[in-house]
Design an enzyme around this catalytic site. Sequence first.
Site, PDB file in Angstrom:
ATOM      1  N   ARG A  79      -5.803  38.730  -4.806  1.00 13.39           N
ATOM      2  CA  ARG A  79      -5.988  37.293  -4.520  1.00 13.39           C
ATOM      3  C   ARG A  79      -4.659  36.546  -4.564  1.00 13.39           C
ATOM      4  O   ARG A  79      -4.420  35.619  -3.795  1.00 13.39           O
ATOM      5  CB  ARG A  79      -6.994  36.704  -5.519  1.00 13.39           C
ATOM      6  CG  ARG A  79      -8.401  37.260  -5.283  1.00 13.39           C
ATOM      7  CD  ARG A  79      -9.374  36.776  -6.328  1.00 13.39           C
ATOM      8  NE  ARG A  79      -9.400  35.333  -6.413  1.00 13.39           N
ATOM      9  CZ  ARG A  79      -9.645  34.659  -7.544  1.00 13.39           C
ATOM     10  NH1 ARG A  79      -9.868  35.302  -8.665  1.00 13.39           N
ATOM     11  NH2 ARG A  79      -9.670  33.350  -7.541  1.00 13.39           N
ATOM     12  N   ASN A  96      -8.735  24.756  -8.527  1.00 14.67           N
ATOM     13  CA  ASN A  96      -8.131  25.874  -7.798  1.00 14.67           C
ATOM     14  C   ASN A  96      -7.009  26.512  -8.609  1.00 14.67           C
ATOM     15  O   ASN A  96      -6.200  25.816  -9.217  1.00 14.67           O
ATOM     16  CB  ASN A  96      -7.610  25.400  -6.448  1.00 14.67           C
ATOM     17  CG  ASN A  96      -8.727  24.834  -5.594  1.00 14.67           C
ATOM     18  OD1 ASN A  96      -9.899  25.099  -5.867  1.00 14.67           O
ATOM     19  ND2 ASN A  96      -8.387  24.045  -4.599  1.00 14.67           N
ATOM     20  N   HIS A 139      -8.658  25.225 -14.240  1.00 19.73           N
ATOM     21  CA  HIS A 139      -9.062  26.633 -14.313  1.00 19.73           C
ATOM     22  C   HIS A 139      -7.850  27.564 -14.338  1.00 19.73           C
ATOM     23  O   HIS A 139      -7.985  28.765 -14.140  1.00 19.73           O
ATOM     24  CB  HIS A 139     -10.006  26.990 -13.151  1.00 19.73           C
ATOM     25  CG  HIS A 139     -11.339  26.283 -13.240  1.00 19.73           C
ATOM     26  ND1 HIS A 139     -12.245  26.233 -12.216  1.00 19.73           N
ATOM     27  CD2 HIS A 139     -11.912  25.590 -14.258  1.00 19.73           C
ATOM     28  CE1 HIS A 139     -13.318  25.536 -12.593  1.00 19.73           C
ATOM     29  NE2 HIS A 139     -13.128  25.129 -13.826  1.00 19.73           N
ATOM     30  N   CYS A 150       4.036  41.059 -28.483  1.00 19.79           N
ATOM     31  CA  CYS A 150       3.231  41.895 -29.383  1.00 19.79           C
ATOM     32  C   CYS A 150       2.941  43.284 -28.817  1.00 19.79           C
ATOM     33  O   CYS A 150       2.361  44.120 -29.512  1.00 19.79           O
ATOM     34  CB  CYS A 150       1.920  41.186 -29.726  1.00 19.79           C
ATOM     35  SG  CYS A 150       0.744  41.153 -28.366  1.00 19.79           S
ATOM     36  N   GLY A 160     -14.139  19.192  -1.466  1.00 18.48           N
ATOM     37  CA  GLY A 160     -14.374  20.623  -1.269  1.00 18.48           C
ATOM     38  C   GLY A 160     -14.788  21.399  -2.497  1.00 18.48           C
ATOM     39  O   GLY A 160     -14.228  22.458  -2.783  1.00 18.48           O
ATOM     40  N   THR A 161     -15.794  20.878  -3.208  1.00 13.50           N
ATOM     41  CA  THR A 161     -16.312  21.664  -4.333  1.00 13.50           C
ATOM     42  C   THR A 161     -17.830  21.684  -4.290  1.00 13.50           C
ATOM     43  O   THR A 161     -18.467  20.716  -3.868  1.00 13.50           O
ATOM     44  CB  THR A 161     -15.803  21.143  -5.693  1.00 13.50           C
ATOM     45  OG1 THR A 161     -16.396  21.931  -6.732  1.00 13.50           O
ATOM     46  CG2 THR A 161     -16.102  19.682  -5.926  1.00 13.50           C
TER      47      THR A 161
HETATM   48  N1  APR Z   1     -13.315  20.875   3.773  1.00 12.15           N
HETATM   49  C1  APR Z   1     -14.075  20.403   2.756  1.00 12.15           C
HETATM   50  N2  APR Z   1     -14.942  21.156   2.063  1.00 12.15           N
HETATM   51  C2  APR Z   1     -15.042  22.441   2.400  1.00 12.15           C
HETATM   52  C3  APR Z   1     -14.281  23.030   3.436  1.00 12.15           C
HETATM   53  C4  APR Z   1     -13.388  22.184   4.140  1.00 12.15           C
HETATM   54  N3  APR Z   1     -12.634  22.631   5.132  1.00 12.15           N
HETATM   55  N4  APR Z   1     -14.591  24.346   3.503  1.00 12.15           N
HETATM   56  C5  APR Z   1     -15.492  24.588   2.542  1.00 12.15           C
HETATM   57  N5  APR Z   1     -15.791  23.445   1.868  1.00 12.15           N
HETATM   58  C6  APR Z   1     -16.680  23.262   0.725  1.00 12.15           C
HETATM   59  C7  APR Z   1     -17.960  24.065   0.741  1.00 12.15           C
HETATM   60  O1  APR Z   1     -18.977  23.386   1.476  1.00 12.15           O
HETATM   61  C8  APR Z   1     -18.297  24.146  -0.741  1.00 12.15           C
HETATM   62  O2  APR Z   1     -19.034  23.012  -1.176  1.00 12.15           O
HETATM   63  O3  APR Z   1     -15.990  23.727  -0.405  1.00 12.15           O
HETATM   64  C9  APR Z   1     -16.913  24.112  -1.411  1.00 12.15           C
HETATM   65  C10 APR Z   1     -16.460  25.424  -2.012  1.00 12.15           C
HETATM   66  O4  APR Z   1     -17.307  25.764  -3.070  1.00 12.15           O
HETATM   67  P1  APR Z   1     -17.025  26.994  -4.056  1.00 12.15           P
HETATM   68  O5  APR Z   1     -16.655  28.207  -3.250  1.00 12.15           O
HETATM   69  O6  APR Z   1     -18.177  27.103  -4.984  1.00 12.15           O
HETATM   70  O7  APR Z   1     -15.694  26.557  -4.822  1.00 12.15           O
HETATM   71  P2  APR Z   1     -15.520  25.582  -6.050  1.00 12.15           P
HETATM   72  O8  APR Z   1     -16.499  24.478  -6.046  1.00 12.15           O
HETATM   73  O9  APR Z   1     -14.083  25.229  -6.102  1.00 12.15           O
HETATM   74  O10 APR Z   1     -15.832  26.544  -7.253  1.00 12.15           O
HETATM   75  C11 APR Z   1     -15.655  26.009  -8.533  1.00 12.15           C
HETATM   76  O11 APR Z   1     -16.194  27.939  -9.760  1.00 12.15           O
HETATM   77  O12 APR Z   1     -16.108  30.097  -9.248  1.00 12.15           O
HETATM   78  C12 APR Z   1     -15.601  29.166 -10.098  1.00 12.15           C
HETATM   79  O13 APR Z   1     -13.565  28.896 -11.226  1.00 12.15           O
HETATM   80  C13 APR Z   1     -14.111  29.045  -9.944  1.00 12.15           C
HETATM   81  O14 APR Z   1     -12.770  27.125  -9.506  1.00 12.15           O
HETATM   82  C14 APR Z   1     -13.942  27.806  -9.123  1.00 12.15           C
HETATM   83  C15 APR Z   1     -15.164  27.012  -9.507  1.00 12.15           C
END
Ligand code: APR
Length: 275
Positions: free
Chosen positions: A76, A109, A128, A173, A212-213
């Site tokens: 990654r 992220n 994170h 350590c 984007g979460t």
């Molecule tokens: N623009 C905006 N949003 C987007 C785009 C884009 N181009 N592409 C994808 N998304 C959105 C998706 O619709 C989704 O809601 O980004 C989100 C990604 O979700 P996850 O993959 O679940 O990522 P995230 O929310 O960051 O995960 C949170 O969970 O797995 C753990 O620690 C890890 O930091 C991570 C945390």
Amino acid sequence: MIREDIKKTLINIANSSKHITVLTGAGISAESHIPTFRGPEGYWAIGSQEYHPQEMATYRMFTDKPYEVWKWYLYRMGVCAKAEPNPGHLALVEMEKIFPDRFTLITQNVDNMHIRAGNSLTRTFQIHGNIFFVRCAGECSEDVYIIPDGLKGKEKGEDLSKEEKELLVCEDCGGMIRPHVLWFDETYNEVYYRFQSSLAAASQTDLLIIVGTSGATNLPNQVAWQVYHNSGTILDINIEENPFSKLAIKSGNGAFIKGPSAEILPEIVDALKNS
Ligand code: APR
């Protein structure tokens, strides 16, 4: 194009002394070709067995199969190292320049993209962690280090060499080092993940921009609900509806803005600049 009423809200905030917090998730890096966590590319195979990130990213897996976990992180890390910040990341650098003392960036992220784009470490809370950093797995100290030079990104499934394994050792350590990230079976804290600082920022936030979460983790939810209960404005930018969309719509002057962050964030910055 963002709606006129949203532009108006942004202009009002820009012309005040109000605080802006941006909370980002994997979606902001999707247009830099870094796969999202819950998207289809997240799986990892060990032998014939497929694992979810929720299984790989655990202290338990690290205890059972430390080299497999390291292989996954180095793969990654290689993907992130090859990626470039996109216009969404760059817009947040602009935003920090416009509001230097009333801007906070909270990111889930671990890809280092916000820092590479140019956001400051003091105003960016990497809640994170960051996969380009390591620390002692046995916690012999709280020190966090840049990943040793000899540990480079790897191809999917590529084994660790003897030399690479030798670099996975804590210089203090002699125990093993681990990626500087928060795993699913671990809890937030201030020293590594800016837990209290994030909540303190949330308590002062007038405008929260969520980008984007999928809203699946704890601290981002605490931040969003705190802003909501303090009558702040929430804008949720995402290509899909998610648990924060409704909260944003219910918040005062808030909205769900459906679209890719690499398009919407530069528009938001333009609106803030032209105020
Ligand atoms: N623009 C905006 N949003 C987007 C785009 C884009 N181009 N592409 C994808 N998304 C959105 C998706 O619709 C989704 O809601 O980004 C989100 C990604 O979700 P996850 O993959 O679940 O990522 P995230 O929310 O960051 O995960 C949170 O969970 O797995 C753990 O620690 C890890 O930091 C991570 C945390």
